[in-house]
Design an enzyme around this catalytic site. Structure first.
Site, PDB file in Angstrom:
ATOM      1  N   CYS A  76       0.872  -1.170   0.000  1.00 18.47           N
ATOM      2  CA  CYS A  76       0.000   0.000   0.000  1.00 18.47           C
ATOM      3  C   CYS A  76       0.907   1.217   0.000  1.00 18.47           C
ATOM      4  O   CYS A  76       1.707   1.405   0.924  1.00 18.47           O
ATOM      5  CB  CYS A  76      -0.863  -0.026   1.257  1.00 18.47           C
ATOM      6  SG  CYS A  76      -1.918   1.407   1.471  1.00 18.47           S
ATOM      7  N   CYS A 190      -0.614   3.612  -6.563  1.00 17.64           N
ATOM      8  CA  CYS A 190      -1.519   3.009  -5.578  1.00 17.64           C
ATOM      9  C   CYS A 190      -1.754   1.585  -6.054  1.00 17.64           C
ATOM     10  O   CYS A 190      -1.963   1.373  -7.268  1.00 17.64           O
ATOM     11  CB  CYS A 190      -2.832   3.799  -5.547  1.00 17.64           C
ATOM     12  SG  CYS A 190      -4.163   2.978  -4.643  1.00 17.64           S
TER      13      CYS A 190
HETATM   14  N1  DGL Z   1      -3.780   0.414  -2.053  1.00 16.62           N
HETATM   15  C1  DGL Z   1      -3.634   1.641  -1.309  1.00 16.62           C
HETATM   16  C2  DGL Z   1      -2.430   2.398  -1.832  1.00 16.62           C
HETATM   17  O1  DGL Z   1      -1.579   1.787  -2.459  1.00 16.62           O
HETATM   18  C3  DGL Z   1      -4.941   2.372  -1.255  1.00 16.62           C
HETATM   19  C4  DGL Z   1      -4.973   3.457  -0.240  1.00 16.62           C
HETATM   20  C5  DGL Z   1      -6.339   3.806   0.276  1.00 16.62           C
HETATM   21  O2  DGL Z   1      -6.912   2.964   0.980  1.00 16.62           O
HETATM   22  O3  DGL Z   1      -6.769   4.928   0.048  1.00 16.62           O
HETATM   23  O4  DGL Z   1      -2.252   3.569  -1.629  1.00 16.62           O
END
Ligand code: DGL
Length: 288
Positions: A76, A190
């Site tokens: 993440c 993301c």
């Molecule tokens: N997969 C997360 C990232 O890489 C998502 C973040 C979120 O929950 O806003 O930033």
């Protein structure tokens, strides 16, 4: 003390987007068992405060550590932006922590126009990791970085609505300024966004080359585990009994903090195009 080499690799994301990283880990290290923690009760993280993101991430990584993982991939970008140094200070050598940084470096190397885009959450755009890689790679090369963000994209993926009209309309709108500014490399900053790749290609055919960090993170994870002789197929372990039944290591174990029933069809959909299709087990992290 390090966990046994037979232990799973822990993977954490605020939600289901980290499955894009799981796919790369499985492609690179097909024998490694994976335990994936999705904080679906608290997703999205992008709009939360720095300290909230740090606390939720610490709780998730603690869960993976307590459940025996030999390393944790913070799959993440938003969580990585605020937590990597804290987690590394806390766990020291007992638990290797691998994090995600937007793939600005390869985008800078590949751009023909001198303009790259970074699509990321508000948290990632605010965090210092992105600023550091821009300073380190884009600035010295004279490459201009155009950022784009929308709080709606992660929820679209979480609901399996990447191909809805609303999602297409949102993507079209937020990427239009980038297309108008000659951006040729678009960094998907993301881990949810590789699941939007097809939608982006449809909306902007041959405009952007999409760049993400999944494969690089899988390589880095393998390097770290190999260095510590913690890979299942390390030559050092060739005379020990096979550690886990092959079937068990090929099953992806996933836990969510929210509803299992809501997540199951979306997980199925997100894993659908996966070349290394394999069964998954899905449970709640805190109750059976
Ligand atoms: N997969 C997360 C990232 O890489 C998502 C973040 C979120 O929950 O806003 O930033």
């Amino acid at each position: 003390m390090l966990k046994p080499y037979t232990a799973p690799i822990g993977v954490f994301d605020s939600g289901l987007g980290g499955l894009s990283v799981v796919q790369q880990l499985q492609a690179k290290m097909p024998l490694e068992p994976i335990l994936y923690f999705a904080d679906t009760l608290h997703v999205p993280y992008g709009e939360r405060s720095d300290s909230e993101i740090r606390e939720l991430t610490a709780a998730a990584v603690h869960w993976l550590y307590e459940n025996g993982c030999k390393a944790v991939v913070v799959a993440c970008n938003t969580a990585s932006a605020f937590s990597l140094s804290h987690l590394r200070d806390f766990y020291g050598e007992t638990l290797p922590i691998i994090g995600l940084v937007p793939a600005v470096k390869p985008a800078v190397q590949a751009t023909q126009t001198g303009h790259i885009g970074v699509l990321a959450t508000q948290g990632t755009l605010r965090g210092s990791l992105l600023k550091d890689v821009i300073e380190q790679y884009a600035k010295p090369a004279g490459v201009t970085v155009h950022t784009a963000m929308s709080p709606l994209l992660v929820p679209f993926v979480e609901r399996g609505q990447q191909h809805s009209q609303a999602c297409y309309a949102e993507l079209k709108q937020i990427l239009a300024p980038l297309a108008a500014n000659q951006v040729d490399q678009l960094v998907l900053g993301c881990t949810h966004y590789p699941f939007l790749a097809q939608a982006i290609e449809t909306l902007y055919p041959n405009v952007f080359t999409l760049v993400d960090s999944g494969a690089a993170v899988a390589r880095q994870t393998e390097r770290i585990l190999a260095h510590q002789h913690q890979l299942i197929d390390d030559p050092l372990h060739q005379y020990s009994k096979p550690p886990v039944s092959k079937n068990l290591s090929l099953t992806l174990r996933m836990v969510v903090t929210g509803s299992v029933a809501q997540s199951r069809p979306v997980v199925e959909q997100l894993l659908h195009h996966h070349a290394f299709k394999r069964p998954f087990m899905l449970q709640n992290a805190y109750h059976d």
